[in-house]
Enzyme design. Structure first.
Site, PDB file in Angstrom:
ATOM      1  N   LYS A 153      15.672  -2.199  11.506  1.00 63.79           N
ATOM      2  CA  LYS A 153      16.124  -1.858  12.721  1.00 63.79           C
ATOM      3  C   LYS A 153      15.069  -1.902  13.658  1.00 63.79           C
ATOM      4  CE  LYS A 153      19.734   1.308  14.097  1.00 63.79           C
ATOM      5  NZ  LYS A 153      20.795   0.254  14.474  1.00 63.79           N
TER       6      LYS A 153
HETATM    7  N1  PXG Z   1      24.564  -3.082  11.328  1.00 67.74           N
HETATM    8  C1  PXG Z   1      23.733  -3.245  12.137  1.00 67.74           C
HETATM    9  C2  PXG Z   1      23.352  -4.279  12.728  1.00 67.74           C
HETATM   10  C3  PXG Z   1      23.769  -2.092  13.197  1.00 67.74           C
HETATM   11  O1  PXG Z   1      22.822  -2.198  14.126  1.00 67.74           O
HETATM   12  C4  PXG Z   1      25.248  -0.909  11.731  1.00 67.74           C
HETATM   13  C5  PXG Z   1      25.082  -1.933  10.901  1.00 67.74           C
HETATM   14  C6  PXG Z   1      25.626   0.453  10.866  1.00 67.74           C
HETATM   15  O2  PXG Z   1      24.299   1.190  10.374  1.00 67.74           O
HETATM   16  P1  PXG Z   1      24.607   2.707  10.253  1.00 67.74           P
HETATM   17  O3  PXG Z   1      23.287   3.046   9.578  1.00 67.74           O
HETATM   18  O4  PXG Z   1      24.600   3.283  11.591  1.00 67.74           O
HETATM   19  O5  PXG Z   1      25.751   3.123   9.687  1.00 67.74           O
HETATM   20  C7  PXG Z   1      24.025  -0.817  12.583  1.00 67.74           C
HETATM   21  C8  PXG Z   1      24.207   0.536  13.449  1.00 67.74           C
HETATM   22  C9  PXG Z   1      23.565   2.054  19.000  1.00 67.74           C
HETATM   23  C10 PXG Z   1      23.696   1.247  18.189  1.00 67.74           C
HETATM   24  O6  PXG Z   1      23.237   1.690  20.306  1.00 67.74           O
HETATM   25  C11 PXG Z   1      23.271   1.174  16.534  1.00 67.74           C
HETATM   26  C12 PXG Z   1      23.642   0.508  15.867  1.00 67.74           C
HETATM   27  C13 PXG Z   1      24.411  -0.549  16.131  1.00 67.74           C
HETATM   28  C14 PXG Z   1      24.995  -0.688  17.647  1.00 67.74           C
HETATM   29  C15 PXG Z   1      24.658   0.207  18.360  1.00 67.74           C
HETATM   30  O7  PXG Z   1      22.695   3.033  18.775  1.00 67.74           O
HETATM   31  N2  PXG Z   1      23.466   0.393  14.685  1.00 67.74           N
END
Ligand code: PXG
Length: 287
Positions: A153
């Site tokens: 990430k």
């Molecule tokens: N895939 C991607 C590419 C992500 O960035 C998820 C799946 C879901 O992961 P989690 O662990 O949250 O269930 C993500 C999550 C933000 C933001 O602004 C964060 C994400 C995606 C979009 C915006 O914080 N991450």
């Protein structure tokens, strides 16, 4: 919550307008850094340990040494929630490579920055959680795992942002991304699930996706409810002929999908397993 959010930077708190880092930070210059997104429910950070672990794994993968240890990070996050008096909201820990000279070399960056923002986030309009949303497959494929591994990430989110732009262009708030093999990977910021004949299916990690913490939570809830779960390669055809589809993410939580690429999915409304898992999820986060 206090009027102005207090932002944590390297152990000190700053009012939002004063929370600043160097323009020479490689997080800005090159996207060289890592982050997390965590939800606060009832004053508690949900799955905090898992998020901090993933943050440190992302950092390790890009050879970025986080200047504080994991327990200190947990404490810093909890302290930032407390100082902001936040009951429900969103936490954004960021670790950047720090300020360096121009040029990629991370060895020139001596001072990694730890930033913790506590604020609010709304991903999608509330009514879409009742009606279901429409998504579109986009031309931009998800990063090849041997290029920038989607499991990291990182602050490099252009792959996802390009997909998001294409989805918006197609009139959709979320975009379905395929991998280099043409299989379903994930959406720009959410993982994807399908239901077919009562079986819950989602792409495996080696499809080249972020191992979503909400994804893992939903898999656990489904297994507890004795729903069969398969992590298996899926194609657009599987989406088109699915009985149900939904997306998962920390910010999005669980959102039903009722249309993809102009095909109605199932009965065109949120299905029973989606609704069951949403209820179980809401119960879990409020526990
Ligand atoms: N895939 C991607 C590419 C992500 O960035 C998820 C799946 C879901 O992961 P989690 O662990 O949250 O269930 C993500 C999550 C933000 C933001 O602004 C964060 C994400 C995606 C979009 C915006 O914080 N991450």
């Amino acid at each position: 919550m206090s009027a102005t959010p207090k932002i944590y930077i390297n152990g000190k708190y700053y009012d939002k307008p004063d929370a600043k880092i160097s323009v020479y930070d490689h997080g800005l210059l090159y996207g060289d850094g890592v982050f997390e997104g965590i939800r606060i429910y009832n004053g508690t950070a949900f799955k905090l340990k898992e998020h901090v672990e993933r943050l440190f794994e992302s950092a390790r993968s890009i050879k970025l040494e986080v200047p504080i240890a994991q327990p200190e990070m947990v404490k810093a996050i909890n302290d930032t929630i407390a100082i902001n008096n936040k009951r429900d909201g969103y936490i954004r820990p960021v670790v950047t490579r720090g300020a360096g000279s121009l040029g990629l070399d991370p060895r020139k960056c001596a001072d990694p920055q730890v930033i913790i923002i506590v604020d609010d986030i709304t991903m999608y309009p509330a009514e879409l959680y009742e009606t279901g949303m429409e998504i579109a497959t986009v031309a931009t494929i998800r990063n090849h795992p041997n290029a920038t591994n989607p499991r990291i990430k990182s602050l490099n989110y252009l792959n996802n942002i390009l997909a998001k732009i294409e989805g918006i262009q197609a009139g959709c708030l979320e975009s379905l991304m395929l991998n280099h093999k043409g299989e379903i990977a994930e959406c720009s910021g959410d993982n994807i699930f399908l239901v077919k004949h009562g079986v819950l299916r989602t792409p495996p990690i080696d499809a080249g996706i972020l191992e979503g913490i909400t994804r893992n939570t939903v898999i656990g809830l489904a297994k507890k409810a004795e729903i069969t779960v398969e992590e298996i390669a899926l194609t657009r055809h599987d989406v088109f002929v699915a009985d149900e589809c939904f997306l998962t993410g920390t910010a999005a939580e669980i959102i039903p999908v009722t249309k993809c690429d102009a095909r109605t999915i199932g009965a065109g409304k949120p299905g029973p397993i989606t609704r069951q898992l949403r209820e179980a999820y809401h119960q879990l986060v409020r526990e």
